[in-house]
Design a protein around this motif. Sequence first.
Motif, short mmCIF file in Angstrom:
data_model
loop_
_atom_site.label_atom_id
_atom_site.label_comp_id
_atom_site.label_asym_id
_atom_site.label_seq_id
_atom_site.Cartn_x
_atom_site.Cartn_y
_atom_site.Cartn_z
N LEU A 247 -1.74 6.65 -4.78
CA LEU A 247 -1.49 6.75 -6.22
C LEU A 247 -1.04 5.42 -6.82
O LEU A 247 -1.12 5.22 -8.03
N ASP A 248 -0.58 4.50 -5.96
CA ASP A 248 -0.15 3.18 -6.42
C ASP A 248 -1.28 2.16 -6.42
O ASP A 248 -1.05 1.00 -6.74
N CYS A 249 -2.47 2.58 -6.05
CA CYS A 249 -3.60 1.66 -5.88
C CYS A 249 -4.76 2.09 -6.76
O CYS A 249 -4.93 3.28 -7.01
N ASN A 250 -5.56 1.14 -7.19
CA ASN A 250 -6.74 1.50 -7.96
C ASN A 250 -8.01 0.80 -7.49
O ASN A 250 -8.97 0.68 -8.23
N TRP B 89 -8.30 -5.02 1.52
CA TRP B 89 -7.38 -3.95 1.15
C TRP B 89 -7.70 -2.67 1.92
O TRP B 89 -6.80 -2.02 2.46
N TRP B 90 -8.98 -2.30 1.98
CA TRP B 90 -9.34 -1.06 2.66
C TRP B 90 -9.08 -1.15 4.16
O TRP B 90 -8.77 -0.14 4.80
N LEU C 210 -3.92 -7.20 -4.03
CA LEU C 210 -5.15 -6.65 -3.48
C LEU C 210 -5.26 -5.14 -3.67
O LEU C 210 -6.36 -4.59 -3.54
N HIS C 211 -4.17 -4.49 -3.96
CA HIS C 211 -4.19 -3.04 -4.17
C HIS C 211 -4.64 -2.69 -5.58
O HIS C 211 -4.73 -1.52 -5.93
N ARG C 212 -4.95 -3.69 -6.37
CA ARG C 212 -5.42 -3.51 -7.74
C ARG C 212 -6.85 -4.06 -7.86
O ARG C 212 -7.21 -5.04 -7.20
#
Length: 170
Positions: free
Chosen positions: A63-66, A40-41, A23-25
């Motif tokens: 920085l690990d998420c998009n 995710w948010w 979910l962080h992508r």
Amino acid sequence: MVEQRHTWFWVYQAIGLAQGLGLHRTMEHSPQHKFWARIWWCCVVRDRLIALGTGRPMHINSLDCNVPMLSYSDLEEEGDDDEQLRVKAIFIDLLKLCRCTEVVLSLFTAAADHQPDQIDLCKDMLHHWVSNLDPSSRLSDECFMNTARQGADAAYKILLHLLHKSETSM
């Protein structure tokens, strides 16, 4: 004896599950990408608020998420009334405040000696956040008058500004 688990632990578990699902992508190819982005948010918000409230480190490094910031179109649903639209605008401003929270918390957990320019950067960032609030998120005197007749949006608006004040007092 049953071991007590701190809120921080349970948020870590939820974030780990969310990251395990990816979910962080960005999942724009998925028909449910708006739903996954919302989840995710929500994880990001909880992570920031718990870190702010407990002084423990954040679990999520942006920085690990998009996953892009949510927009009004990501939150809109058929049949939303005016109050629901205001609450959603306040939520988006909360997401923006959580971005600032990450920077502020990172500064205060990274090193004991804070450079004045770093602190000024945080102050400027928070000032920019306030000056760019959606009209639904701006405080007014009527928020504090006739509270019995106020909707949920007034309560969320006040909570949003309390969170902002907690950051500016660090």
